[in-house]
Design a protein around this motif. Structure first.
Motif, PDB file in Angstrom:
ATOM      1  N   MET A  67       0.831  -1.206   0.000  1.00  0.00           N
ATOM      2  CA  MET A  67       0.000   0.000   0.000  1.00  0.00           C
ATOM      3  C   MET A  67       0.867   1.257   0.000  1.00  0.00           C
ATOM      4  SD  MET A  67      -2.956  -1.053   2.758  1.00  0.00           S
ATOM      5  CE  MET A  67      -3.528   0.652   2.843  1.00  0.00           C
ATOM      6  N   SER A  68       1.974   1.220   0.729  1.00  0.00           N
ATOM      7  CA  SER A  68       2.857   2.384   0.797  1.00  0.00           C
ATOM      8  C   SER A  68       3.549   2.643  -0.525  1.00  0.00           C
ATOM      9  CB  SER A  68       3.906   2.178   1.899  1.00  0.00           C
ATOM     10  OG  SER A  68       3.302   2.037   3.162  1.00  0.00           O
ATOM     11  N   ASP A  69       3.748   1.602  -1.320  1.00  0.00           N
ATOM     12  CA  ASP A  69       4.359   1.771  -2.636  1.00  0.00           C
ATOM     13  C   ASP A  69       3.415   2.448  -3.624  1.00  0.00           C
ATOM     14  OD1 ASP A  69       6.889   0.780  -2.155  1.00  0.00           O
ATOM     15  OD2 ASP A  69       6.331  -1.284  -2.598  1.00  0.00           O
ATOM     16  N   ARG A  70       2.091   2.343  -3.374  1.00  0.00           N
ATOM     17  CA  ARG A  70       1.118   2.818  -4.368  1.00  0.00           C
ATOM     18  C   ARG A  70       0.256   3.976  -3.895  1.00  0.00           C
ATOM     19  NH1 ARG A  70      -2.258  -2.358  -5.320  1.00  0.00           N
ATOM     20  NH2 ARG A  70      -1.627  -2.717  -3.168  1.00  0.00           N
ATOM     21  N   ASN A  71       0.114   4.148  -2.581  1.00  0.00           N
ATOM     22  CA  ASN A  71      -0.851   5.102  -2.045  1.00  0.00           C
ATOM     23  C   ASN A  71      -0.162   6.169  -1.200  1.00  0.00           C
ATOM     24  OD1 ASN A  71      -3.411   3.639  -2.873  1.00  0.00           O
ATOM     25  ND2 ASN A  71      -2.404   2.048  -1.662  1.00  0.00           N
ATOM     26  N   PRO A  72      -0.870   7.268  -0.907  1.00  0.00           N
ATOM     27  CA  PRO A  72      -0.329   8.279   0.004  1.00  0.00           C
ATOM     28  C   PRO A  72       0.022   7.660   1.361  1.00  0.00           C
ATOM     29  CG  PRO A  72      -2.254   9.135  -1.138  1.00  0.00           C
ATOM     30  CD  PRO A  72      -2.177   7.666  -1.480  1.00  0.00           C
ATOM     31  N   ARG A  73       1.184   8.004   1.867  1.00  0.00           N
ATOM     32  CA  ARG A  73       1.683   7.331   3.059  1.00  0.00           C
ATOM     33  C   ARG A  73       1.263   7.956   4.385  1.00  0.00           C
ATOM     34  NH1 ARG A  73       7.045   7.329  -0.398  1.00  0.00           N
ATOM     35  NH2 ARG A  73       5.969   9.256  -0.949  1.00  0.00           N
ATOM     36  N   PRO A  74       1.084   9.280   4.496  1.00  0.00           N
ATOM     37  CA  PRO A  74       0.657   9.838   5.792  1.00  0.00           C
ATOM     38  C   PRO A  74      -0.621   9.225   6.360  1.00  0.00           C
ATOM     39  CG  PRO A  74       1.499  11.583   4.402  1.00  0.00           C
ATOM     40  CD  PRO A  74       1.458  10.346   3.550  1.00  0.00           C
ATOM     41  N   PRO A  75      -1.685   8.977   5.572  1.00  0.00           N
ATOM     42  CA  PRO A  75      -2.873   8.331   6.167  1.00  0.00           C
ATOM     43  C   PRO A  75      -2.589   6.940   6.721  1.00  0.00           C
ATOM     44  CG  PRO A  75      -3.421   9.350   4.057  1.00  0.00           C
ATOM     45  CD  PRO A  75      -1.936   9.382   4.170  1.00  0.00           C
ATOM     46  N   ILE A  76      -1.699   6.199   6.062  1.00  0.00           N
ATOM     47  CA  ILE A  76      -1.333   4.867   6.560  1.00  0.00           C
ATOM     48  C   ILE A  76      -0.632   4.990   7.905  1.00  0.00           C
ATOM     49  CG2 ILE A  76       0.092   2.832   6.097  1.00  0.00           C
ATOM     50  CD1 ILE A  76      -0.337   3.350   3.102  1.00  0.00           C
ATOM     51  N   ILE A  77       0.273   5.957   8.000  1.00  0.00           N
ATOM     52  CA  ILE A  77       1.008   6.176   9.248  1.00  0.00           C
ATOM     53  C   ILE A  77       0.059   6.589  10.369  1.00  0.00           C
ATOM     54  CG2 ILE A  77       2.755   7.626  10.348  1.00  0.00           C
ATOM     55  CD1 ILE A  77       4.141   7.746   7.564  1.00  0.00           C
ATOM     56  N   VAL A  78      -0.846   7.508  10.075  1.00  0.00           N
ATOM     57  CA  VAL A  78      -1.797   7.992  11.084  1.00  0.00           C
ATOM     58  C   VAL A  78      -2.678   6.859  11.599  1.00  0.00           C
ATOM     59  CG1 VAL A  78      -3.815   9.468  11.435  1.00  0.00           C
ATOM     60  CG2 VAL A  78      -1.811  10.369  10.251  1.00  0.00           C
ATOM     61  N   ALA A  79      -3.193   6.043  10.695  1.00  0.00           N
ATOM     62  CA  ALA A  79      -4.042   4.925  11.100  1.00  0.00           C
ATOM     63  C   ALA A  79      -3.285   3.973  12.021  1.00  0.00           C
ATOM     64  CB  ALA A  79      -4.556   4.179   9.870  1.00  0.00           C
ATOM     65  N   VAL A 187      -3.290  12.758  15.431  1.00  0.00           N
ATOM     66  CA  VAL A 187      -4.042  13.907  14.910  1.00  0.00           C
ATOM     67  C   VAL A 187      -3.091  14.962  14.350  1.00  0.00           C
ATOM     68  CG1 VAL A 187      -5.590  15.794  15.542  1.00  0.00           C
ATOM     69  CG2 VAL A 187      -5.989  13.498  16.453  1.00  0.00           C
ATOM     70  N   ILE A 188      -1.978  15.213  15.044  1.00  0.00           N
ATOM     71  CA  ILE A 188      -1.013  16.221  14.584  1.00  0.00           C
ATOM     72  C   ILE A 188      -0.409  15.822  13.239  1.00  0.00           C
ATOM     73  CG2 ILE A 188       1.203  17.327  15.089  1.00  0.00           C
ATOM     74  CD1 ILE A 188       0.479  17.111  18.066  1.00  0.00           C
ATOM     75  N   ILE A 189      -0.038  14.553  13.086  1.00  0.00           N
ATOM     76  CA  ILE A 189       0.521  14.089  11.815  1.00  0.00           C
ATOM     77  C   ILE A 189      -0.510  14.221  10.702  1.00  0.00           C
ATOM     78  CG2 ILE A 189       1.410  12.073  10.569  1.00  0.00           C
ATOM     79  CD1 ILE A 189       2.638  11.123  13.189  1.00  0.00           C
ATOM     80  N   ALA A 190      -1.754  13.872  10.988  1.00  0.00           N
ATOM     81  CA  ALA A 190      -2.804  13.966   9.971  1.00  0.00           C
ATOM     82  C   ALA A 190      -2.980  15.392   9.477  1.00  0.00           C
ATOM     83  CB  ALA A 190      -4.124  13.444  10.548  1.00  0.00           C
ATOM     84  N   ILE A 191      -2.795  16.370  10.366  1.00  0.00           N
ATOM     85  CA  ILE A 191      -3.011  17.770   9.999  1.00  0.00           C
ATOM     86  C   ILE A 191      -1.798  18.368   9.284  1.00  0.00           C
ATOM     87  CG2 ILE A 191      -3.394  20.096  10.949  1.00  0.00           C
ATOM     88  CD1 ILE A 191      -5.008  18.770  13.191  1.00  0.00           C
ATOM     89  N   THR A 192      -0.595  18.001   9.681  1.00  0.00           N
ATOM     90  CA  THR A 192       0.605  18.733   9.234  1.00  0.00           C
ATOM     91  C   THR A 192       1.463  18.031   8.186  1.00  0.00           C
ATOM     92  OG1 THR A 192       1.948  17.838  11.057  1.00  0.00           O
ATOM     93  CG2 THR A 192       0.750  19.881  11.467  1.00  0.00           C
ATOM     94  N   VAL A 193       1.342  16.716   8.026  1.00  0.00           N
ATOM     95  CA  VAL A 193       2.210  15.989   7.085  1.00  0.00           C
ATOM     96  C   VAL A 193       1.402  15.560   5.870  1.00  0.00           C
ATOM     97  CG1 VAL A 193       3.704  13.991   6.742  1.00  0.00           C
ATOM     98  CG2 VAL A 193       3.692  15.163   8.956  1.00  0.00           C
ATOM     99  N   HIS A 194       1.911  15.887   4.694  1.00  0.00           N
ATOM    100  CA  HIS A 194       1.217  15.570   3.450  1.00  0.00           C
ATOM    101  C   HIS A 194       2.169  14.869   2.485  1.00  0.00           C
ATOM    102  CE1 HIS A 194      -1.985  18.132   4.931  1.00  0.00           C
ATOM    103  NE2 HIS A 194      -1.084  19.096   5.135  1.00  0.00           N
ATOM    104  N   GLU A 195       1.596  14.128   1.565  1.00  0.00           N
ATOM    105  CA  GLU A 195       2.370  13.403   0.563  1.00  0.00           C
ATOM    106  C   GLU A 195       3.178  14.386  -0.284  1.00  0.00           C
ATOM    107  OE1 GLU A 195       3.442   9.706  -1.247  1.00  0.00           O
ATOM    108  OE2 GLU A 195       2.464  10.253   0.630  1.00  0.00           O
TER     109      GLU A 195
END
Length: 442
Positions: A67-79, A187-195
């Protein structure tokens, strides 16, 4: 990505790694009250500390890496951060072996999402010549987290024992407290880190069979690499998992004393070892030493083995503590190179999956296998909890030496795969330049 946003992402990822190790390592500090309340032997505790955590952590690392190879990674990390934090808090609601086992499995599931996604993310935003140093900052979280688990966990347990007026045991209160900060960080990562706007992945998604073919083409290197770092993971995780029991059983330290001693050693010596390793690798790499990672990691492995064995075999606390500090410093050397090498020689679309394979080997062999083997030696062979030092010396000391030897043996095959990858990169760059020149001419 701007320099400021890059540093923000690196620091937040390091903090996530820190909290993951707090939630992971707090169990080893709570070994005495948990064994007493739940009536567990060393082998059962090893299942909780190793097998339960590594079960899904290892297996689900593969689909999460894909999933990390194909999709945005910050949402995976946050989850992942939110899941393992909730699972850690759920450990505080457990009153039996199996309920605690299941919660530890869920902690491992959440933490499985972190490392492959972060490795891939950092590989996109950090130049190759600075990657080892950047990963050293990320890996710093493991030692800060483990150190904080020991440093503050002992005091937290003591406070909970004296002031707890709830129906929960003191060790249950500890789980509830240490799991909560992860929810805030998620929550902080979800708000501040983007692909990143541009990923280095080019072309279509690489199928699994192509990644397997790449592994088989360079199987000598990858087998030696993963086996050697699995052995070195046994050494490091043995110190993480069983040194608290060693210090309490043999040197009769209280939880507060243990927290101060081990916490300080893990933070100071672990952090110093990781930074020294990353600095040496970057220094040697800039000077054209292709096998810098293997040289630095093997050196650390050999230099850790002697102090490790002597520290767990001596009955003199004043000798054991400084020897353990020295062993931990050198045992931390392999952490940056274990990930750095894969980010360099593995093609970009396959990196997260190869990182997941590395984590699988470390979790099943290093964390689970080493911890269970030490517990079984105590229970089945020596039949005494006071033999913990001998068990650690046999398992961790042997693994350290063998891991260093295999790293040296991997150097020749590493040069081969490094040259092949460099040739492919140069060919790709040449093709891109020709294409650009043709477009300009047209």
């Amino acid at each position: 990505m701007s320099r400021l946003l890059q540093m923000n992402a690196i620091i937040l990822f390091m903090l996530a790694y820190l909290l993951s190790y707090v939630d992971r390592q707090i169990l080893s500090l709570l070994i005495d009250p948990i064994q007493m309340d739940l009536h567990l032997g060393d082998t059962q505790f090893a299942y909780l500390n190793g097998l339960a955590f590594s079960l899904l952590y290892a297996v689900l690392g593969f689909p999460l890496a894909s999933m990390s190879d194909r999709n945005p990674r910050p949402p995976i990390i946050v989850a992942g951060v939110i899941l393992w934090s909730l699972a850690t808090m759920a450990c505080g609601l457990c009153n039996g072996f199996w309920s605690l086992f299941i919660c530890r499995v869920l902690v491992g599931l959440g933490e499985a999402a972190l490392a492959p996604a972060v490795y891939s993310f950092l590989g996109d935003i950090v130049p190759k010549e600075k990657l080892a140093g950047t990963l050293a900052v990320f890996f710093l979280g493991s030692f800060l987290g483990s150190g904080c688990a020991f440093l503050f966990g002992g005091s937290l347990l003591s406070i909970a024992e004296h002031y707890n007026t709830t129906a929960f045991h003191a060790w249950q209160v500890c789980f509830l407290v240490v799991g909560f900060p992860g929810l805030i960080l998620g929550v902080i990562i979800a708000i501040t880190v983007h692909e990143p706007a541009k990923r280095r992945v080019t072309g279509p998604h690489v199928p699994v069979r192509q990644a397997i073919a790449f592994f088989r083409h360079h199987k000598t290197f990858f087998c030696l690499h993963m086996l050697s770092y699995t052995l070195l993971a046994i050494t490091l995780f043995s110190l993480f998992s069983w040194m608290p029991a060693q210090m309490m059983r043999i040197h009769h330290m209280t939880h507060v004393e243990l927290g101060l001693v081990l916490g300080s050693i893990v933070i100071i010596c672990g952090a110093a070892g990781v930074f020294a390793s990353g600095f040496c690798i970057d220094y040697l790499t800039r000077r054209g030493v292709i096998c810098a990672s293997q040289i630095v990691a093997a050196t650390g492995a050999f230099l850790a083995s002697g102090p490790l064995v002597f520290s767990v075999m001596t009955s003199d606390r004043h000798l054991a503590v400084p020897l353990f500090a020295l062993a931990f410093f050198f045992a931390s050397f392999p952490m940056p190179p274990s990930a750095t090498v894969l980010q360099i020689v593995v093609p970009v679309p396959m990196r997260a999956r190869f990182s997941a394979t590395m984590l699988f080997c470390n979790a099943i062999g290093g964390l689970s296998g080493g911890s269970i083997l030490i517990g079984m030696l105590n229970d089945k062979v020596f039949q005494s909890p006071l033999a913990i030092g001998t068990s650690m010396a046999i398992v961790a000391g042997t693994a350290s030496v063998l891991g260093g030897v295999l790293l040296l043996l991997s150097m020749a095959s590493y040069r081969s795969v490094y040259a092949a990858q460099l040739h492919q990169i140069l060919a790709h760059d040449t093709a891109v330049r020709h294409s650009d020149m043709e477009e300009q001419a047209a």
